[in-house]
Write a protein that holds these residues in place. Structure first.
Motif, short mmCIF file in Angstrom:
data_model
loop_
_atom_site.label_atom_id
_atom_site.label_comp_id
_atom_site.label_asym_id
_atom_site.label_seq_id
_atom_site.Cartn_x
_atom_site.Cartn_y
_atom_site.Cartn_z
N LEU A 1 30.79 35.68 44.00
CA LEU A 1 31.50 36.56 44.92
C LEU A 1 30.55 37.30 45.86
N GLY A 2 29.36 37.68 45.36
CA GLY A 2 28.36 38.30 46.21
C GLY A 2 28.68 39.72 46.61
N VAL A 3 27.97 40.19 47.64
CA VAL A 3 28.13 41.57 48.11
C VAL A 3 28.27 41.60 49.62
N VAL B 1 36.97 32.51 42.95
CA VAL B 1 36.73 32.12 41.55
C VAL B 1 38.06 32.07 40.80
N SER B 2 38.06 31.33 39.70
CA SER B 2 39.28 31.23 38.89
C SER B 2 38.98 31.66 37.46
N GLY B 3 40.06 31.90 36.70
CA GLY B 3 39.89 32.31 35.31
C GLY B 3 39.26 33.69 35.19
N VAL B 4 39.71 34.61 36.05
CA VAL B 4 39.09 35.94 36.12
C VAL B 4 39.72 36.89 35.10
N ASP B 5 38.88 37.67 34.43
CA ASP B 5 39.38 38.84 33.71
C ASP B 5 38.56 40.05 34.18
N TYR B 6 39.14 41.23 34.01
CA TYR B 6 38.55 42.45 34.57
C TYR B 6 38.17 43.44 33.48
N ILE B 7 37.17 44.26 33.80
CA ILE B 7 36.81 45.41 32.99
C ILE B 7 37.16 46.66 33.79
N LEU B 8 37.83 47.58 33.13
CA LEU B 8 38.22 48.84 33.76
C LEU B 8 37.40 49.96 33.14
N LYS C 1 28.52 38.49 30.01
CA LYS C 1 29.72 39.28 30.32
C LYS C 1 29.37 40.77 30.40
N HIS C 2 30.11 41.46 31.26
CA HIS C 2 29.86 42.88 31.44
C HIS C 2 30.18 43.68 30.19
N ASP C 3 31.24 43.34 29.47
CA ASP C 3 31.58 44.08 28.25
C ASP C 3 30.52 43.89 27.17
N ASP C 4 29.86 42.72 27.14
CA ASP C 4 28.76 42.52 26.20
C ASP C 4 27.55 43.37 26.59
N ASN C 5 27.34 43.55 27.89
CA ASN C 5 26.26 44.42 28.36
C ASN C 5 26.49 45.86 27.90
N PHE C 6 27.75 46.27 27.90
CA PHE C 6 28.10 47.61 27.42
C PHE C 6 27.68 47.78 25.97
N GLU C 7 27.96 46.77 25.15
CA GLU C 7 27.58 46.84 23.74
C GLU C 7 26.06 46.88 23.59
N PHE C 8 25.37 46.12 24.42
CA PHE C 8 23.91 46.11 24.40
C PHE C 8 23.36 47.50 24.77
N LEU C 9 23.95 48.14 25.78
CA LEU C 9 23.52 49.48 26.18
C LEU C 9 23.68 50.47 25.03
N VAL D 1 37.32 52.35 37.86
CA VAL D 1 36.56 51.29 38.54
C VAL D 1 36.96 49.95 37.94
N VAL D 2 37.33 49.02 38.79
CA VAL D 2 37.74 47.68 38.38
C VAL D 2 36.59 46.72 38.69
N LYS D 3 36.14 45.97 37.67
CA LYS D 3 35.01 45.05 37.85
C LYS D 3 35.34 43.68 37.27
N VAL D 4 34.91 42.65 37.95
CA VAL D 4 34.98 41.30 37.39
C VAL D 4 34.04 41.27 36.19
N ASN D 5 34.53 40.74 35.07
CA ASN D 5 33.77 40.78 33.82
C ASN D 5 32.64 39.76 33.78
N ASP D 6 32.89 38.54 34.26
CA ASP D 6 31.92 37.45 34.17
C ASP D 6 30.79 37.66 35.18
N LEU D 7 29.54 37.69 34.69
CA LEU D 7 28.40 37.98 35.57
C LEU D 7 28.10 36.83 36.53
N SER D 8 28.36 35.59 36.11
CA SER D 8 28.13 34.45 37.01
C SER D 8 29.16 34.44 38.14
#
Length: 659
Positions: free
Chosen positions: A288-290, A98-105, A227-235, A276-283
């Protein structure tokens, strides 16, 4: 009833303020009084108890075993990395797909993973990770964790993942309690959290300082979030407790944050063992898969363990509230994991012998779970031959009385019931909320009373009114606080016998055992003169507990204390049973009951004079069982104990006039 509804809402708000926002708005005492009012009303009107009632936090009846839970979404583990190059390799693998990646730590909490399932915003299930596909149902235990919302701010169907842990301060207190009870200390906060969450008796889980951070949505929720950071706000909006996260546009920024946190982590109130390093974009995660057991879109960065060598200058002995002798290594000061260490607990004689720790040894020090200084090992190659072996003394280092180590215990204790070293912490325990509940006598006040000589033993608390004038002359101790304290002391004279017995801090005799003993003997005189033989006839009292109780009241000073307190007006009340139609009978309740909760039926039986035991033995008279009855029913049948299903059991109780 509107008052129940109002109290439930108010107490849940206070829980959220205290345990999630870390911003309490009322005192512990005020909270406890509101909770007591709610629980009294719920007992009177059980049908009006809300699903999210804060009274669920206190724990309930013990389970026979945990049932299994199949996870609808696999709870994956993480691959580990240990240095910057590992993280850069991870970044290269991600960018091949994937391209245009940003991470959540995120903080990597060192605890136990759980899945929490909510239906229409109500908590319906909590399960351990297990093997990722099948875990254990720990719903009753997670309900006792005050930072877990029982009801969300929105009526959503959602399943989330979080990490149950114990804070640094909570871990220190927990181990202190373990050592005072003569029990082995927990090795680290993670072991303590995992063991506490997997207790079959949810009351034990409720007594442990468990906490949680929620960090992921497994199923449901707001599916428009990308996005994962938006999910954090939702939580957070839903009411969950979350950690701080860092948004990093590049892997180099991730590396810099990880390096910074190696030192900054020591300032946190909880333990982390990495990031923990995570790709931020959920799509992008979907792309990337598992792998078999871990995602390709996340990786853990593990902090290196910090160990330092130092010298054991001496081994000193402290005496705790219950008389336990705790050895501590006095160390040549050394800086480890963010602080200078001068002492390390050595727990007990077995610990010293196992590691062969001697005065004069060079040892390797590490903080257990980055919290409590611990001796990891002895550097035996550096021994000079001048090192001195250590044994805990057979005489108390404070009062000179004999010490003893009971068979099967790891602790050695001072046998003097009025050892001065026990007094400060013994008084703190005696007046605590779980014992005599005397408001206004906190640790600082007790320390002052001891320093001024106003109190030298428990009995002296009930003579404090004669020191009212000299107390009022002490700076910071005003007339109102003195009057409040004296009123609370006077009120405590009406307390029940079990509160007094539990407050004495007798080794192995906790609040539950105190209630059992008080109910069985019915008065203070018979109880304090009880023989070991009469004590072990009680199902809930074992040999060691009986030995400890008899040894305490064998001392003339203990009996004199009771006599003096009687003269000062203490009643040692034992509340009469509402009915005694089942007097002398022992029941065991097991399985899921439809018409009554097991706790509710237990209260009914006890009010009728029966004993309700948690285990089946030859002394058991009846076992009443419901659906999914387990090993207790099997054991009862093998012993020939009378068993009744719920329908037959309730019919029997009606025939006895109990229902």
């Amino acid at each position: 009833m509107k008052r129940i509804e109002a109290l439930t809402k108010l107490l849940n708000e206070h829980n959220h303020n205290y345990y999630v926002l870390d911003n309490p708005t009322i005192t512990d005492y005020e909270y406890d009084m509101l909770l007591k009012e709610l629980m009294d009303l719920e007992e009177k009107y059980p049908d009006l108890k809300a699903e999210d009632s804060p009274s669920n936090r206190v724990g309930g009846v013990a389970l026979d075993a945990f049932s299994q839970v199949s996870h609808t979404t696999r709870m994956l583990s993480l691959d580990n990395s240990y240095n910057a190059e590992d993280l850069r390799d991870f970044d290269k693998r991600v960018k091949k797909e994937v391209s245009g990646v940003d991470y959540i730590l995120e903080m990597k909490i060192d605890g136990l993973s759980v899945a929490l399932k909510y239906e229409k915003g109500i908590l319906v299930q909590g399960a351990t990770r297990g093997n990722g596909e099948v875990g254990e149902d720990v719903t009753e235990n997670v309900k006792t964790i005050k930072s877990i919302p029982l009801k969300l701010s929105q009526p959503v169907d959602i399943e989330v993942r979080g990490e149950v842990f114990i804070s640094k301060k909570g871990f220190e207190k927990l181990n202190q309690n373990q050592e005072e009870a003569g029990l082995p200390a927990f090795a680290n906060p993670r072991n303590a959290a995992a063991g506490s969450l997997r207790q079959l008796d949810s009351k034990i889980a409720a007594s442990r300082p468990l906490d949680i951070f929620v960090f992921n949505v497994l199923n449901g929720g707001d599916e428009t979030i990308k996005k994962h950071d938006d999910n954090f706000e939702f939580l957070k909006e839903l009411g969950f407790k979350t950690t701080e996260i860092f948004k990093c546009p590049t892997i180099e920024e991730v590396i810099n944050h990880c390096d910074d946190m190696i030192e900054k982590r020591h300032k946190l109130t909880y333990d982390i063992d990495g990031m923990v390093v995570k790709v931020n974009d959920l799509s992008q995660r979907q792309t990337l898969g598992v792998k078999a057991k871990s995602p390709r879109w996340a990786i853990a960065y593990k902090f290196p363990a910090e160990e330092k060598e130092t010298l054991v200058k001496d081994i000193i002995v402290q005496v705790g509230r219950t008389g336990v002798l705790t050895p501590k290594a006095e160390l040549e000061p050394v800086f480890v994991a963010g602080s200078t260490i001068t002492y390390a607990t050595l727990h007990n004689q077995d610990y010293i012998d196992e590691k062969d720790i001697r005065i004069g040894d060079t040892v390797v020090i590490q903080k257990a779970g980055d919290v409590i200084p611990a001796v990891v090992r002895v550097v035996k190659d550096k021994r000079s031959g001048q090192e001195v072996a250590f044994k805990l003394p057979h005489l108390c280092p404070v009062c000179g009385y004999d010490t003893e180590r009971l068979e099967g215990e790891v602790a050695r204790r001072c046998t003097n019931p009025i050892c001065p070293a026990k007094l400060q912490r013994g008084l703190e325990h005696f007046v605590s909320r779980n014992a005599m509940n005397i408001d206004g006598l906190g640790p600082a006040v007790i320390q002052m009373l001891l320093k001024e000589g106003f109190v030298k033993k428990i009995e002296d608390l009930y003579d404090l009114d004669k020191y009212k004038l000299p107390m009022s002359e002490i700076e910071g101790f005003g007339d109102k606080s003195i009057d409040k304290m004296l009123d609370a002391i006077e009120k405590s004279k009406e307390n029940e016998l079990h509160q007094f017995i539990g407050g004495l801090g007798i080794s192995l005799i906790g609040a539950k055992a105190a209630k059992v003993l008080s109910a069985h003997f019915g008065n203070i005189d018979d109880l304090i003169h009880a023989s070991k033989e009469s004590l072990i006839e009680i199902d809930e009292i074992g040999d060691k507990m009986a030995d400890s109780f008899v040894a305490f009241f064998k001392e003339d000073s203990a009996k004199e204390m009771v006599a003096t307190l009687k003269e000062k007006g203490l009643k040692f009340v034992v509340k009469a049973q509402a009915s005694a139609s089942l007097s002398g009978l022992t029941f065991v309740l097991t399985g899921t009951l439809e018409n009554y909760g097991r706790k509710e039926l237990q209260i009914i039986l006890e009010n009728a004079g029966a004993k309700v035991s948690g285990s089946v033995s030859k002394k058991t008279d009846y076992v009443i069982y419901g659906d999914k009855a387990g090993s207790k029913l099997t054991k009862a049948e093998s012993l020939g104990v009378k068993t009744m299903n719920e329908e037959d059991g309730l019919a029997f109780l009606k025939s006895e006039g109990v229902l």
